[in-house]
Enzyme design. Structure first.
Site: not given
Length: 719
Positions: A654, A81, A217
C-alpha cells in the site's frame, strides 16, 4: 554448493516466461531485463539493483506502508489509508480533518509529527547467511532458535553504530538465506495534505477490494532533518530533508497494455506453504479470525458514538479490523470456489515424485516434508485459545501493562540477550506507542473489548484455559458476565494507566516496584508473566525446529523448480521488492469484462450524497462542467481515476510508487481486486490484478478541487 544459492542460480539459468509473477529483490532485476524490456521498460536494469541510485533510493518505508519522495524538499506521497492513523491523530470533533481534509499552503502550517511515525530509506542489503547460520549449525530446537536470534542481534547492533541507521536481518525462503538491511531513519515526519474522506476513502468498506473503484487513496507528508542535514528529533528549527533521489510525476498517464512497475515493501505471502497449512488457514483460521474481527467492530461501534472523540480515537482500529474482515471473507470465498487445494496437493505429489526418482535427491530431501508436517501440526493444536489471546492485543490496558512489566524484566539482562522489541534500540518506539495511546484510547471501549474477549475465552474447554486468567477473573464452570463487568469497572476506576504520564513513568520502574504495585492491571500483568514465559519457552523449541525444517523443504522446492526451468522468487517478508507487469483488465466472471480504467463520470454516477459515496458538491460541479484541464485522456474519454495492472502485490505494498517505463510516477498502488485476494497464497495470472490511483486524478483533484497548487508547483510534473 550452498543451498541458499539455488534461488539466484535458478533465476539466472531459467527462462522468463512467468516473470510478471513475483516480488523480486532488487539484485535479481538484471536477470529479468529481457522480459522487462519486452513489456516496455526503458531504464537500466543494472541501476535498479543499486539501492543508492534512481529510482530505488526514492522509495521509502513509511510506518509499515510504502511511499516515495516526489520533490527535492522531502515531500512524500503515500496512500490515504497509510496516513489514516496520523490524520485521525490530528483530528478532533471540532476540527475533523479526517473527514474534511487538510492542506498546508506553507511549511509552518504543516502538522507536527505523530509520536513514532518515521520514514526509513533502504541504503543497503547484504547477504549475511553464513554469519547467521554457521555459528548455530550444530544446535537444535530452542538452542538453535536462540543462537539464530543472537547472531541476528549482533549483526544489527554492529550495523546501527552508523549514525541514524536502523537495521534488520531478514530471512528469505523461510530461513534458507538471510540479508542485513540498513536503512536511514528519519524521525520528523509532518502531515502536509490529505484530501477529504469523501475522496481518500470514497466507496468505504463497500468498495474495498472491489472493481470498478473510484478512490483517491493518497496523502502527502514531509520529511524533516536538523539544520546540518542529519536526521533529528522534532524541532521547529528543523528543515526539509533533501533526498538523494525523487520521482517525477507524470500527467501524461497510461493506456491499456502499458508497462508499469511497483516498488515497495510487501508484507507477507504464503506461496510455498504446504497443502495441510493451506487447508488449515482457509477452513479454520480465517473463518474464526473473521468472526472475531466483526465482533470487535460491533463492540467498538456500540460503545463509541459516530462523531465522538472515542470514535475518532478508534477510527484507525476500525478501518484495520474491517479491511481484514473483508479480506478474510474474500479469501474464504475464493478458496471455496476454486481448485486451489487440489492443485496444491498435486504440486506436492509432483515434488515428492521428483524427490523419489533419484537416490541422491531422496537421501537429501526424502524426509523433509514429513518433519515439517509434524511440526506444523503442533503449532495448530490450540487455535481457538491462541486466537482469543492474540486478539487481547486490542485491549490496550492489558497489553500496555504486560509490555511495561516485560520491559522491566528484560532490562535486567544484557542488551543482546533481551527479547526482540525490548532492547534499548526499541525503547523510543515503545515510548511513542504509549504517547500515541493518549489519542487512541477510550476506557469505555477498551473495557467493552476486554469483557467480550473474556466471555469468548470462558467458552474454551477447561484444559485450554490459562490458570492465571481463570484466577484473575474467577472463571470456572460458568461465566458470570455481570460479575466480571463489575470487576472490570473497578479495575478501570482504580488503574493509573489511563494517564499517559503515569504510563510513561512505569517505563523506568524496576521489577520489585511492579511486584508491590496495587494497580489492578499491573497486578494482572505480574500474575500473567510466568504464563507468557512458559509459552515462549515451548514455542522456541518448535520454532527452532521449524527454522531448520522450512529451509530444507524450501530448498527441495527450489531445486525442483530449477529442474523445470522455472523462476524462483522468495515469499514477501516486508523487505524492499519490485514487481512489474502491464495495465490490463480482466474477466471476473464468465461473460463479464472489467475494463482497466475508471473515470470521473463513473465517480459521479456512484454519488448518493451519503457516506461512503458522498462526493463533495465542489468535486461534482467540476465533473459536471467537464473541467478536465490537461488531465483528459482521449482513450477513456475523461480523466482516469483508478486503473488495474498485473503487478504482483500484497499488504504492505500500500502506497507503493507505480512508475512507467521511464521511472515516472503514474500512480499509487492501494488495493487488489476481490477475485485475487487469495494471491497471497495462490497467484492466478488471469485474475491477479492490483488497483492503483491514477496520478492524473491526484493532480486533477489537487488543482481543481482542493487548491493544492503549491504542491503541484513543488513537484516536477512531466507531460
Amino acid at each position: 554448493m550452498k543451498q541458499w544459492m539455488l534461488p539466484l542460480l535458478a533465476l539466472a539459468s531459467s527462462g522468463v516466461a512467468q516473470a510478471t509473477e513475483g516480488m523480486w529483490q532488487p539484485h535479481q532485476l538484471p536477470a529479468l531485463k529481457a522480459k522487462m524490456d519486452a513489456l516496455g521498460f526503458n531504464m537500466d536494469a543494472n541501476k535498479m539493483a543499486d539501492l543508492g541510485a534512481f529510482p530505488m533510493n526514492a522509495v521509502i518505508n513509511f510506518n509499515g506502508c510504502s511511499a516515495s519522495f516526489v520533490s527535492p524538499q522531502g515531500l512524500v506521497v503515500t496512500n490515504h489509508h497509510c496516513g489514516y492513523g496520523a490524520i485521525a491523530y490530528h483530528s478532533t470533533p471540532a476540527d475533523n480533518i479526517l473527514n474534511e481534509g487538510f492542506l498546508a499552503k506553507r511549511l509552518e502550517q504543516e502538522k507536527p509529527p505523530v509520536p513514532g511515525y518515521k520514514i526509513w530509506v533502504t541504503e543497503s542489503m547484504t547477504d549475511v547467511t553464513a554469519k547467521v547460520l554457521e555459528p548455530a549449525a550444530k544446535l537444535t530446537g530452542a538452542d538453535y532458535f536462540e543462537a539464530i536470534e543472537r547472531n541476528k542481534k549482533r549483526l544489527v547492533a554492529a550495523c546501527e553504530q552508523a549514525p541514524s541507521s536502523r537495521c534488520g536481518v531478514y530471512n528469505f525462503h523461510h530461513g534458507a538465506s538471510y540479508f542485513l538491511v540498513q536503512e536511514l531513519e528519519i524521525r520528523d515526519v509532518r502531515l502536509v495534505y490529505t484530501p477529504a474522506m469523501s475522496v481518500g476513502k470514497y466507496g468505504g468498506d463497500i468498495d474495498n477490494w472491489m472493481w470498478p473503484r473510484h478512490t483517491g487513496d493518497y496523502s502527502f507528508f514531509r520529511a524533516y532533518v536538523g539544520k546540518d542535514g542529519k536526521p533529528a528529533e522534532y524541532s521547529k528549527d528543523n528543515v526539509p530533508y533533501v533526498p538523494k533521489r525523487f520521482l517525477k510525476v507524470s500527467s501524461a498517464g497510461l493506456k491499456d497494455n502499458d508497462f508499469v512497475m511497483v516498488m515497495g515493501y510487501p508484507g507477507r505471502t504464503n506461496r510455498y506453504r504446504t497443502a495441510a497449512e493451506v487447508e488449515f488457514a482457509f477452513e479454520q483460521n480465517y473463518p474464526k479470525s473473521m468472526d472475531l474481527r466483526n465482533e470487535l467492530i460491533d463492540i467498538i461501534k456500540a460503545n463509541a458514538a459516530e462523531g465522538s472523540t472515542a470514535r475518532l480515537a478508534y477510527a484507525g482500529t476500525l478501518a484495520g479490523l474491517a479491511n481484514y474482515a473483508k479480506n478474510f471473507q474474500s479469501m474464504i470465498e475464493g478458496y471455496q470456489s476454486s481448485d486451489f487445494i487440489e492443485r496444491k496437493r498435486a504440486q506436492e505429489q509432483a515434488l515428492l515424485k521428483w524427490i523419489e526418482a533419484e537416490d541422491e535427491r531422496a537421501a537429501q530431501y526424502g524426509k523433509v516434508k514429513l518433519k515439517l508436517d509434524s511440526l506444523v501440526e503442533q503449532t495448530q493444536q490450540h487455535l481457538d485459545r491462541d486466537l482469543i489471546l492474540g486478539y487481547l492485543y486490542y485491549n490496550q490496558m492489558f497489553t500496555t501493562a504486560q509490555s511495561l512489566y516485560r520491559l522491566a524484566n528484560e532490562k535486567q539482562k544484557p542488551d543482546l540477550e533481551r527479547k526482540k522489541g525490548y532492547q534499548q534500540r526499541d525503547w523510543d518506539n515503545m515510548r511513542a506507542r504509549i504517547t500515541r495511546m493518549e489519542r487512541r484510547f477510550d476506557p469505555k471501549v477498551d473495557k467493552a473489548i476486554l469483557l467480550h474477549l473474556l466471555e469468548r475465552y470462558a467458552q474454551l474447554p477447561s484444559d485450554e484455559r490459562i490458570e492465571a486468567l481463570d484466577v484473575a477473573f474467577l472463571i470456572g464452570e460458568s461465566f458470570n458476565r455481570d460479575k466480571v463487568a463489575a470487576q472490570l469497572d473497578a479495575m478501570y476506576a482504580n488503574t493509573a494507566l489511563t494517564s499517559s504520564a503515569n504510563r510513561l513513568a512505569w517505563l523506568d520502574k524496576t521489577v520489585p516496584q511492579f511486584n508491590v504495585s496495587d494497580d489492578p492491571f499491573i497486578k494482572l500483568a505480574v500474575a500473567y508473566y510466568d504464563t507468557v514465559i512458559a509459552k515462549e519457552t515451548l514455542d522456541k523449541k518448535i520454532d527452532g525446529e521449524l527454522l531448520k525444517a522450512r529451509p530444507a523443504y524450501m530448498n527441495a522446492i527450489i531445486a525442483h523448480k530449477q529442474s523445470m526451468g522455472d523462476l524462483v522468487y522468495a515469499d514477501a517478508n516486508s523487505s524492499l521488492r519490485v514487481s512489474f507487469g502491464t495495465v490490463k483488465g480482466y474477466f471476473p466472471k464468465d461473460g463479464l469484462y472489467a475494463a482497466p480504467f475508471t473515470t470521473l463520470e463513473g465517480l459521479a454516477n456512484k454519488a448518493t450524497g451519503v457516506e461512503p459515496f458522498d462526493a463533495s458538491a465542489a468535486q461534482l460541479k467540476q465533473i459536471a462542467d467537464k473541467n478536465y484541464s490537461h488531465y483528459y485522456d482521449l482513450n477513456v474519454g475523461s480523466v482516469p481515476v483508478n486503473f488495474l495492472s498485473t503487478v504482483d502485490t500484497t499488504g504492505g505494498n500500500s502506497g507503493s510508487a507505480t512508475v512507467n517505463g521511464n521511472g515516472e510516477l503514474v500512480g499509487l498502488l492501494f488495493d487488489g481486486v476481490y477475485e485475487s485476494i487469495i494471491a497471497d497464497w495462490d497467484y492466478d495470472p488471469a485474475k491477479a490484478r492490483s488497483i492503483h490511483v491514477d496520478s492524473r486524478y491526484m493532480l486533477w483533484q489537487m488543482e481543481k478541487v482542493d487548491g493544492a497548487t503549491n504542491l503541484i508547483e513543488e513537484m516536477t510534473v512531466v507531460k
